[in-house]
Design a protein around this motif. Sequence first.
Motif, mmCIF file in Angstrom:
data_model
loop_
_atom_site.group_PDB
_atom_site.id
_atom_site.type_symbol
_atom_site.label_atom_id
_atom_site.label_comp_id
_atom_site.label_asym_id
_atom_site.label_seq_id
_atom_site.Cartn_x
_atom_site.Cartn_y
_atom_site.Cartn_z
ATOM 1 N N LYS A 51 39.567 -69.711 145.267
ATOM 2 C CA LYS A 51 38.456 -69.548 145.255
ATOM 3 C C LYS A 51 37.255 -69.414 145.796
ATOM 4 O O LYS A 51 36.633 -68.782 145.569
ATOM 5 C CB LYS A 51 38.479 -70.769 144.226
ATOM 6 N N TYR A 52 36.965 -70.094 147.114
ATOM 7 C CA TYR A 52 36.562 -69.442 147.694
ATOM 8 C C TYR A 52 36.608 -68.833 148.375
ATOM 9 O O TYR A 52 36.786 -67.615 149.574
ATOM 10 C CB TYR A 52 36.054 -70.994 148.340
ATOM 11 N N ARG A 69 33.128 -62.510 144.666
ATOM 12 C CA ARG A 69 33.235 -61.226 144.700
ATOM 13 C C ARG A 69 33.852 -60.866 143.199
ATOM 14 O O ARG A 69 33.342 -60.076 142.998
ATOM 15 C CB ARG A 69 34.928 -61.350 145.555
ATOM 16 N N ALA A 91 28.650 -60.798 158.646
ATOM 17 C CA ALA A 91 28.858 -62.165 157.262
ATOM 18 C C ALA A 91 28.871 -62.085 155.929
ATOM 19 O O ALA A 91 29.277 -62.833 155.539
ATOM 20 C CB ALA A 91 28.560 -63.160 159.025
ATOM 21 N N ALA A 107 30.477 -60.844 153.182
ATOM 22 C CA ALA A 107 32.385 -61.821 153.219
ATOM 23 C C ALA A 107 32.108 -62.608 151.991
ATOM 24 O O ALA A 107 31.479 -63.558 152.050
ATOM 25 C CB ALA A 107 32.225 -61.944 154.233
ATOM 26 N N LEU A 108 31.907 -61.602 150.614
ATOM 27 C CA LEU A 108 31.356 -63.377 150.333
ATOM 28 C C LEU A 108 32.958 -64.077 149.699
ATOM 29 O O LEU A 108 34.501 -63.705 149.803
ATOM 30 C CB LEU A 108 31.469 -62.516 148.371
ATOM 31 N N PRO A 109 32.651 -65.046 149.193
ATOM 32 C CA PRO A 109 34.214 -66.386 148.692
ATOM 33 C C PRO A 109 34.430 -65.813 147.482
ATOM 34 O O PRO A 109 33.712 -64.770 146.342
ATOM 35 C CB PRO A 109 32.668 -67.693 148.517
ATOM 36 N N ARG A 110 35.474 -65.575 147.172
ATOM 37 C CA ARG A 110 36.577 -64.936 146.823
ATOM 38 C C ARG A 110 35.563 -65.330 144.968
ATOM 39 O O ARG A 110 35.983 -64.142 144.782
ATOM 40 C CB ARG A 110 37.786 -65.575 146.448
ATOM 41 N N PHE A 111 35.231 -66.060 144.613
ATOM 42 C CA PHE A 111 34.974 -66.581 143.100
ATOM 43 C C PHE A 111 33.444 -65.767 142.892
ATOM 44 O O PHE A 111 33.176 -65.240 142.117
ATOM 45 C CB PHE A 111 33.597 -68.177 142.958
ATOM 46 N N SER A 114 22.233 -69.188 152.825
ATOM 47 C CA SER A 114 22.345 -70.579 152.962
ATOM 48 C C SER A 114 20.672 -71.130 152.290
ATOM 49 O O SER A 114 20.086 -71.293 153.568
ATOM 50 C CB SER A 114 22.567 -71.116 153.828
ATOM 51 N N SER A 145 20.866 -75.165 144.464
ATOM 52 C CA SER A 145 22.891 -74.721 144.689
ATOM 53 C C SER A 145 22.541 -74.910 146.397
ATOM 54 O O SER A 145 23.711 -75.389 147.121
ATOM 55 C CB SER A 145 23.785 -74.252 144.276
ATOM 56 N N GLY A 146 21.380 -74.573 147.005
ATOM 57 C CA GLY A 146 21.655 -74.531 148.001
ATOM 58 C C GLY A 146 22.007 -73.223 148.783
ATOM 59 O O GLY A 146 22.102 -72.658 149.625
ATOM 60 N N LEU A 147 22.385 -71.832 147.914
ATOM 61 C CA LEU A 147 23.276 -70.811 147.964
ATOM 62 C C LEU A 147 22.785 -69.744 147.280
ATOM 63 O O LEU A 147 22.664 -70.361 145.812
ATOM 64 C CB LEU A 147 24.685 -70.781 147.496
ATOM 65 N N PHE A 154 25.903 -70.580 141.798
ATOM 66 C CA PHE A 154 26.379 -71.107 140.998
ATOM 67 C C PHE A 154 26.123 -71.349 140.020
ATOM 68 O O PHE A 154 26.513 -71.975 138.477
ATOM 69 C CB PHE A 154 26.407 -72.967 141.963
ATOM 70 N N TYR A 155 24.890 -71.206 139.979
ATOM 71 C CA TYR A 155 23.984 -71.955 139.038
ATOM 72 C C TYR A 155 23.169 -70.945 137.757
ATOM 73 O O TYR A 155 22.904 -70.833 136.604
ATOM 74 C CB TYR A 155 22.429 -72.864 138.973
#
Lengths: 279, 279
Positions: B255-256, A273, A264, A267-271, A221, A227-229, A195-196
């Motif tokens: 997006k996710y 990836r 798992a 398996a990335l969030p689309r943004f 996480s 951002s926690g991720l 995210f950051y």
Amino acid sequence: MSGMWFTEEQTANIRFGCRIRDILHSEKTDFQDLAVIDTLQWGRMLLLDNLVMTTDKDEFVYHEMISHVAMNSHPNPQKVLVIGGGDGGTIREVVKHEKVEKAVLCEIDGQVIEASKKYFPEIASVLTGHPKVEILVADGIKHVKEMKEEYDVILVDSSEPIGPGAVLFTAEFYQAVSDALKPDGIMVAQTESPFYNQELIQTVFPTINSIFPITKLYLASIPTYPSGLWSFTIGSKKYDPEQVNAEEMVDLDTKYYTPSLHKAAFALPRFVRKLTEGK
Amino acid sequence: MSGMWFTEEQTANIRFGCRIRDILHSEKTDFQDLAVIDTLQWGRMLLLDNLVMTTDKDEFVYHEMISHVAMNSHPNPQKVLVIGGGDGGTIREVVKHEKVEKAVLCEIDGQVIEASKKYFPEIASVLTGHPKVEILVADGIKHVKEMKEEYDVILVDSSEPIGPGAVLFTAEFYQAVSDALKPDGIMVAQTESPFYNQELIQTVFPTINSIFPITKLYLASIPTYPSGLWSFTIGSKKYDPEQVNAEEMVDLDTKYYTPSLHKAAFALPRFVRKLTEGK
């Protein structure tokens, strides 16, 4: 209740505050400001240059996830190098794997090791004497440049890409890591928040991908990191970390990592990836 | 650069601070304090009782993940109810599914809907008029108690388990949700942070599990929510959300969420799995 707070400037516009009981330690080392504080929410917390490195209560996520994904992707990880990681948490996880014969910790700042042994005995448990662990207080990039086809697994447990950790995000460094790995070796680097720190991922991922035939990003996480991720990038010469057999994985005493989660995590969030695809 | 900050007390010992440009709106509704602020990091942010509900820049995670997992687990989700969710983001995702014939939003606080239409036009896009969307400004628990075998999918998009949202975490409510679902219906509830709200998960998960034959928890990374990791609990009468065929899933503009992530979201960290097992 204590009215004292530690506040991390996670970005120019985001702050993370923790109520503290006490400041246990504070010093200026040759490389950075080092502090240990006692927080009510997360227990003891290690700070380098006022950024959270690890805490008693959530350290397990980072340390398990930077180590076991690569360790379980390699069929025979006998010799392992941890660069950075002076708190000892990563190498503690490495030696949970019985196939390991030698685990080398190469930390540039000896004071991080000393403070961790004193204030984080559970995280630093294998730093006070373990038959398989060798500790080098040395420059990680120098060390890998001296090694040729030496290691099965190299874990880059760096601090942020500023200060002493900056060199650990360069192509020159990743090439030296590749050269220090055996022909079927695997490396992992922590690569910040999706995210950051999107520009960092967009730069570092293709750099590692230009050096290693198999390059993949995975996530975990970590509540005390911005951002926690958090992302990790794996570069592998032979073994695909997603093509492991969960049935054959080593059963480990963990709080976060499981064989299912190993798969798992890729398996990335689309943004995210898209970040790895340069978008 | 603005020197104004919004600070959320995420727990008694943790604060989350965002630098703000401006306070756009502030009112006391019949149910709660409602505010809209403009932050530098996350864009506009909706606050209820000083807690972050949604933001322009990360709203996609929560809204996609509370809706598409259940929607893609049901082969024919024609009639869908969203309880709470007055910002409109969840129901916006629901009507992306072409099989939906009617999507009902039941929000107790009409001022949340009005503020969202004014300040979050992209999130609230379907609230200003959509042929499939019906808006009820009403008490969610009353509404489900009046309905019998009416809905295919019910999404419980509640605020925190304090204030007007508290009743949405009780066995009485989940039973009424079950009764309002068709014999093959599915419900999802947001169930807070697995780091900060462990007792809630340990209470709510077995409650839902005592009512629904298939109960599973899944996770998503929401940077503006406490700890950055958020849980959702799915209760299903017939369809197993993990046994869906990724090939057959509806392809969505997201997006996710992705079909792979749908499955991966159920691979829980070991400590979270233990929470669902009452440990």
